[in-house]
Scaffold this motif. Structure first.
Motif, PDB file in Angstrom:
ATOM      1  N   ARG A 198      23.668 -90.356   5.293  1.00 19.95           N
ATOM      2  CA  ARG A 198      22.211 -90.290   5.326  1.00 19.95           C
ATOM      3  C   ARG A 198      21.616 -91.223   4.278  1.00 19.95           C
ATOM      4  O   ARG A 198      20.701 -91.998   4.564  1.00 19.95           O
ATOM      5  CB  ARG A 198      21.745 -88.856   5.099  1.00 19.95           C
ATOM      6  CG  ARG A 198      20.248 -88.687   5.154  1.00 19.95           C
ATOM      7  CD  ARG A 198      19.849 -87.218   4.923  1.00 19.95           C
ATOM      8  NE  ARG A 198      18.438 -87.043   5.126  1.00 19.95           N
ATOM      9  CZ  ARG A 198      17.503 -87.343   4.203  1.00 19.95           C
ATOM     10  NH1 ARG A 198      17.853 -87.824   3.031  1.00 19.95           N
ATOM     11  NH2 ARG A 198      16.229 -87.159   4.476  1.00 19.95           N
ATOM     12  N   GLU A 199      22.124 -91.153   3.069  1.00 16.29           N
ATOM     13  CA  GLU A 199      21.615 -91.991   1.989  1.00 16.29           C
ATOM     14  C   GLU A 199      21.805 -93.469   2.289  1.00 16.29           C
ATOM     15  O   GLU A 199      20.915 -94.281   2.017  1.00 16.29           O
ATOM     16  CB  GLU A 199      22.296 -91.625   0.669  1.00 16.29           C
ATOM     17  CG  GLU A 199      21.879 -90.273   0.144  1.00 16.29           C
ATOM     18  CD  GLU A 199      22.750 -89.772  -1.001  1.00 16.29           C
ATOM     19  OE1 GLU A 199      23.586 -90.547  -1.513  1.00 16.29           O
ATOM     20  OE2 GLU A 199      22.599 -88.604  -1.358  1.00 16.29           O
ATOM     21  N   GLN A 200      22.946 -93.823   2.863  1.00 17.51           N
ATOM     22  CA  GLN A 200      23.201 -95.223   3.203  1.00 17.51           C
ATOM     23  C   GLN A 200      22.231 -95.702   4.277  1.00 17.51           C
ATOM     24  O   GLN A 200      21.688 -96.804   4.185  1.00 17.51           O
ATOM     25  CB  GLN A 200      24.639 -95.414   3.664  1.00 17.51           C
ATOM     26  CG  GLN A 200      25.635 -95.312   2.540  1.00 17.51           C
ATOM     27  CD  GLN A 200      27.069 -95.410   3.036  1.00 17.51           C
ATOM     28  OE1 GLN A 200      27.341 -95.346   4.237  1.00 17.51           O
ATOM     29  NE2 GLN A 200      27.998 -95.566   2.117  1.00 17.51           N
ATOM     30  N   SER A 226       6.551 -89.886   4.977  1.00 16.31           N
ATOM     31  CA  SER A 226       7.526 -90.830   4.435  1.00 16.31           C
ATOM     32  C   SER A 226       6.977 -92.253   4.506  1.00 16.31           C
ATOM     33  O   SER A 226       6.339 -92.638   5.482  1.00 16.31           O
ATOM     34  CB  SER A 226       8.829 -90.760   5.235  1.00 16.31           C
ATOM     35  OG  SER A 226       9.714 -91.773   4.822  1.00 16.31           O
ATOM     36  N   PRO A 247      25.975 -86.352   3.095  1.00 16.41           N
ATOM     37  CA  PRO A 247      24.779 -86.931   2.474  1.00 16.41           C
ATOM     38  C   PRO A 247      24.924 -88.435   2.250  1.00 16.41           C
ATOM     39  O   PRO A 247      23.952 -89.167   2.318  1.00 16.41           O
ATOM     40  CB  PRO A 247      24.657 -86.193   1.142  1.00 16.41           C
ATOM     41  CG  PRO A 247      25.449 -84.939   1.329  1.00 16.41           C
ATOM     42  CD  PRO A 247      26.516 -85.259   2.332  1.00 16.41           C
ATOM     43  N   SER A 248      26.139 -88.912   2.032  1.00 16.85           N
ATOM     44  CA  SER A 248      26.304 -90.338   1.775  1.00 16.85           C
ATOM     45  C   SER A 248      25.933 -91.177   3.010  1.00 16.85           C
ATOM     46  O   SER A 248      25.361 -92.250   2.865  1.00 16.85           O
ATOM     47  CB  SER A 248      27.725 -90.646   1.320  1.00 16.85           C
ATOM     48  OG  SER A 248      28.652 -90.292   2.309  1.00 16.85           O
ATOM     49  N   LEU A 291      19.230 -94.495   4.996  1.00 16.28           N
ATOM     50  CA  LEU A 291      17.883 -94.599   4.444  1.00 16.28           C
ATOM     51  C   LEU A 291      17.741 -95.807   3.515  1.00 16.28           C
ATOM     52  O   LEU A 291      16.713 -96.487   3.534  1.00 16.28           O
ATOM     53  CB  LEU A 291      17.508 -93.303   3.712  1.00 16.28           C
ATOM     54  CG  LEU A 291      17.436 -92.061   4.605  1.00 16.28           C
ATOM     55  CD1 LEU A 291      17.092 -90.828   3.771  1.00 16.28           C
ATOM     56  CD2 LEU A 291      16.469 -92.232   5.756  1.00 16.28           C
ATOM     57  N   ALA A 292      18.773 -96.099   2.742  1.00 20.52           N
ATOM     58  CA  ALA A 292      18.732 -97.274   1.856  1.00 20.52           C
ATOM     59  C   ALA A 292      18.657 -98.563   2.662  1.00 20.52           C
ATOM     60  O   ALA A 292      17.933 -99.501   2.298  1.00 20.52           O
ATOM     61  CB  ALA A 292      19.949 -97.282   0.937  1.00 20.52           C
TER      62      ALA A 292
END
Length: 110
Positions: A8-10, A53, A5-6, A12-13
């Motif tokens: 993916r989160e990075q 989105s 998940p990290s 997207l951020a």
């Protein structure tokens, strides 16, 4: 392969930060998210976005400055969104990455 998940989160951020009229490449996002060479996985992250989105996914292009979403039926839409932001494509369908590519900071540049 980065599936955490990290990652993916990075990704997207980072995509959320791309200013209008600028782009990042899939490979650049992978590099900045800590997984050089994971450009395809960046594409998978973006393909997984819900249809409603508000993330500026259209600002991500391939390393040649081309739209890569034609095969999933979004190429013309992506190109029109980028053109609406003031970007222009060459006759060969490429953006000038020297002018259009964005880096979060000069220190992030490899």
């Amino acid at each position: 392969m980065p599936a955490s998940p990290s990652f993916r989160e990075q990704v997207l951020a980072l995509v959320a930060q791309i200013p209008s009229g600028r782009v990042m490449t899939y490979g650049q996002l992978a590099l900045l998210a800590g997984h050089p060479g994971a450009a395809r996985q960046v594409g998978s992250v973006l393909r997984g976005l819900p249809g409603d989105s508000d993330l500026p996914w259209q600002r991500v292009v391939n390393a040649q400055g081309r739209v890569s979403t034609y095969r999933v039926g979004l190429g013309e839409w992506q190109r029109s969104l980028l053109e609406a932001e003031g970007l222009s494509f060459s006759a060969a369908g490429q953006l000038d990455l020297v002018a259009a590519q964005w880096w979060p900071s000069d220190s992030a540049r490899p």
